[in-house]
Scaffold this motif. Sequence first.
Motif, PDB file in Angstrom:
ATOM      1  N   VAL A  22      24.828  15.130 -44.120  1.00 16.10           N
ATOM      2  CA  VAL A  22      24.620  15.459 -42.710  1.00 16.10           C
ATOM      3  C   VAL A  22      23.281  16.163 -42.545  1.00 16.10           C
ATOM      4  O   VAL A  22      22.961  17.104 -43.277  1.00 16.10           O
ATOM      5  CB  VAL A  22      25.757  16.357 -42.184  1.00 16.10           C
ATOM      6  CG1 VAL A  22      25.452  16.875 -40.785  1.00 16.10           C
ATOM      7  CG2 VAL A  22      27.074  15.588 -42.177  1.00 16.10           C
ATOM      8  N   GLU A  23      22.504  15.709 -41.583  1.00 14.86           N
ATOM      9  CA  GLU A  23      21.209  16.305 -41.278  1.00 14.86           C
ATOM     10  C   GLU A  23      21.405  17.710 -40.708  1.00 14.86           C
ATOM     11  O   GLU A  23      22.346  17.958 -39.948  1.00 14.86           O
ATOM     12  CB  GLU A  23      20.490  15.423 -40.261  1.00 14.86           C
ATOM     13  CG  GLU A  23      19.099  15.863 -39.890  1.00 14.86           C
ATOM     14  CD  GLU A  23      18.472  14.935 -38.859  1.00 14.86           C
ATOM     15  OE1 GLU A  23      17.526  15.377 -38.183  1.00 14.86           O
ATOM     16  OE2 GLU A  23      18.937  13.789 -38.710  1.00 14.86           O
ATOM     17  N   THR A  24      20.510  18.633 -41.076  1.00  7.94           N
ATOM     18  CA  THR A  24      20.582  19.995 -40.539  1.00  7.94           C
ATOM     19  C   THR A  24      19.269  20.354 -39.859  1.00  7.94           C
ATOM     20  O   THR A  24      18.219  19.762 -40.137  1.00  7.94           O
ATOM     21  CB  THR A  24      20.845  21.030 -41.647  1.00  7.94           C
ATOM     22  OG1 THR A  24      19.787  20.991 -42.592  1.00  7.94           O
ATOM     23  CG2 THR A  24      22.174  20.783 -42.332  1.00  7.94           C
ATOM     24  N   VAL A  25      19.343  21.327 -38.978  1.00  8.52           N
ATOM     25  CA  VAL A  25      18.149  21.878 -38.345  1.00  8.52           C
ATOM     26  C   VAL A  25      18.378  23.373 -38.179  1.00  8.52           C
ATOM     27  O   VAL A  25      19.481  23.807 -37.855  1.00  8.52           O
ATOM     28  CB  VAL A  25      17.867  21.188 -36.989  1.00  8.52           C
ATOM     29  CG1 VAL A  25      19.016  21.395 -36.013  1.00  8.52           C
ATOM     30  CG2 VAL A  25      16.563  21.676 -36.387  1.00  8.52           C
ATOM     31  N   LEU A  26      17.345  24.169 -38.440  1.00  7.94           N
ATOM     32  CA  LEU A  26      17.465  25.617 -38.305  1.00  7.94           C
ATOM     33  C   LEU A  26      17.269  26.024 -36.848  1.00  7.94           C
ATOM     34  O   LEU A  26      16.338  25.549 -36.174  1.00  7.94           O
ATOM     35  CB  LEU A  26      16.438  26.328 -39.189  1.00  7.94           C
ATOM     36  CG  LEU A  26      16.677  26.273 -40.696  1.00  7.94           C
ATOM     37  CD1 LEU A  26      15.523  26.933 -41.431  1.00  7.94           C
ATOM     38  CD2 LEU A  26      17.993  26.939 -41.065  1.00  7.94           C
ATOM     39  N   GLY A  27      18.142  26.904 -36.374  1.00  5.09           N
ATOM     40  CA  GLY A  27      18.031  27.397 -35.010  1.00  5.09           C
ATOM     41  C   GLY A  27      18.878  28.637 -34.833  1.00  5.09           C
ATOM     42  O   GLY A  27      20.007  28.705 -35.313  1.00  5.09           O
ATOM     43  N   ASP A  28      18.332  29.628 -34.161  1.00  6.03           N
ATOM     44  CA  ASP A  28      19.023  30.902 -33.939  1.00  6.03           C
ATOM     45  C   ASP A  28      19.183  31.107 -32.438  1.00  6.03           C
ATOM     46  O   ASP A  28      18.187  31.133 -31.702  1.00  6.03           O
ATOM     47  CB  ASP A  28      18.207  32.047 -34.544  1.00  6.03           C
ATOM     48  CG  ASP A  28      18.950  33.373 -34.536  1.00  6.03           C
ATOM     49  OD1 ASP A  28      19.921  33.516 -33.749  1.00  6.03           O
ATOM     50  OD2 ASP A  28      18.545  34.280 -35.284  1.00  6.03           O
ATOM     51  N   LEU A  29      20.409  31.255 -31.980  1.00  7.15           N
ATOM     52  CA  LEU A  29      20.676  31.419 -30.554  1.00  7.15           C
ATOM     53  C   LEU A  29      20.022  32.671 -29.978  1.00  7.15           C
ATOM     54  O   LEU A  29      19.849  32.772 -28.764  1.00  7.15           O
ATOM     55  CB  LEU A  29      22.187  31.464 -30.298  1.00  7.15           C
ATOM     56  CG  LEU A  29      22.942  30.146 -30.473  1.00  7.15           C
ATOM     57  CD1 LEU A  29      24.440  30.369 -30.328  1.00  7.15           C
ATOM     58  CD2 LEU A  29      22.467  29.105 -29.469  1.00  7.15           C
ATOM     59  N   GLU A  30      19.664  33.613 -30.837  1.00  2.38           N
ATOM     60  CA  GLU A  30      19.004  34.827 -30.366  1.00  2.38           C
ATOM     61  C   GLU A  30      17.487  34.670 -30.298  1.00  2.38           C
ATOM     62  O   GLU A  30      16.780  35.601 -29.896  1.00  2.38           O
ATOM     63  CB  GLU A  30      19.388  36.002 -31.258  1.00  2.38           C
ATOM     64  CG  GLU A  30      20.880  36.311 -31.228  1.00  2.38           C
ATOM     65  CD  GLU A  30      21.241  37.532 -32.042  1.00  2.38           C
ATOM     66  OE1 GLU A  30      20.643  38.599 -31.790  1.00  2.38           O
ATOM     67  OE2 GLU A  30      22.116  37.429 -32.929  1.00  2.38           O
ATOM     68  N   GLY A  31      16.989  33.487 -30.685  1.00  3.15           N
ATOM     69  CA  GLY A  31      15.549  33.240 -30.648  1.00  3.15           C
ATOM     70  C   GLY A  31      15.244  31.924 -29.954  1.00  3.15           C
ATOM     71  O   GLY A  31      15.971  31.476 -29.072  1.00  3.15           O
ATOM     72  N   ASP A  32      14.153  31.298 -30.365  1.00  5.72           N
ATOM     73  CA  ASP A  32      13.738  30.007 -29.814  1.00  5.72           C
ATOM     74  C   ASP A  32      14.284  28.903 -30.719  1.00  5.72           C
ATOM     75  O   ASP A  32      13.878  28.795 -31.876  1.00  5.72           O
ATOM     76  CB  ASP A  32      12.210  29.937 -29.747  1.00  5.72           C
ATOM     77  CG  ASP A  32      11.714  28.587 -29.240  1.00  5.72           C
ATOM     78  OD1 ASP A  32      12.541  27.783 -28.764  1.00  5.72           O
ATOM     79  OD2 ASP A  32      10.493  28.335 -29.334  1.00  5.72           O
TER      80      ASP A  32
END
Length: 211
Positions: free
Chosen positions: A46-56
């Motif tokens: 499964v492909e992943t992407v980094l992302g933080d709901l507290e940031g951009d």
Amino acid sequence: MVRVLVIGANGKVGKLLIKKLKDSEHVPVAMVRDTNQVPQFEEMGVETVLGDLEGDFSRAYYTIDAVVFAAGSGPNTGPEKTVVIDQEGAIKSVELAKRFGVKRYVMLSSMGADTPGEGPDAMKHYLYAKHRADEHLKQSGLNYTIVRPGGLTNNPGTGKITFGEKLNEFGSISREDVAETLAYLLSVPRAEKGSFEILEGDTQLEEVLAY
């Protein structure tokens, strides 16, 4: 092939949802906050992407067709964290979906979010946060579906639920059945622009909104 961004992929429902989507006609993309959460999804292909709901986290939306918001601050965080994740994080995810032209958005909410003032005192901050996020989604112009389960359990899924716009009863449902419902409703036209409550029950999921 519909590429589905799962926000909150590392959560209990999120992990189950990724597996359900992997076994469907959809292509899941797991949004995770930390690099140490990546290998478990890579092992599944499964492909992943980094992302933080507290940031951009706008880069997570590149090449995405649909979004499922399954993130949550968790039961042990205080009101401030709940507002940051369950309310403001969800609202940001809706705005990004608009900006990137996402065709489908499914929100995992909670039973009681439509009437947060009637909930138990200990849950009110959570229900108000969910309520504000849900209302923002409804006004967004996106092609949305809001799913409001009862109490979540870790029981095995049955593939059977109780489903309705307003059930007027309380109860529980397994996280696995919630995940399967989220995956299923992504492709059901009659679920579009709708809000639904779900509990464990006797109706086969594939019969829900089928007619």
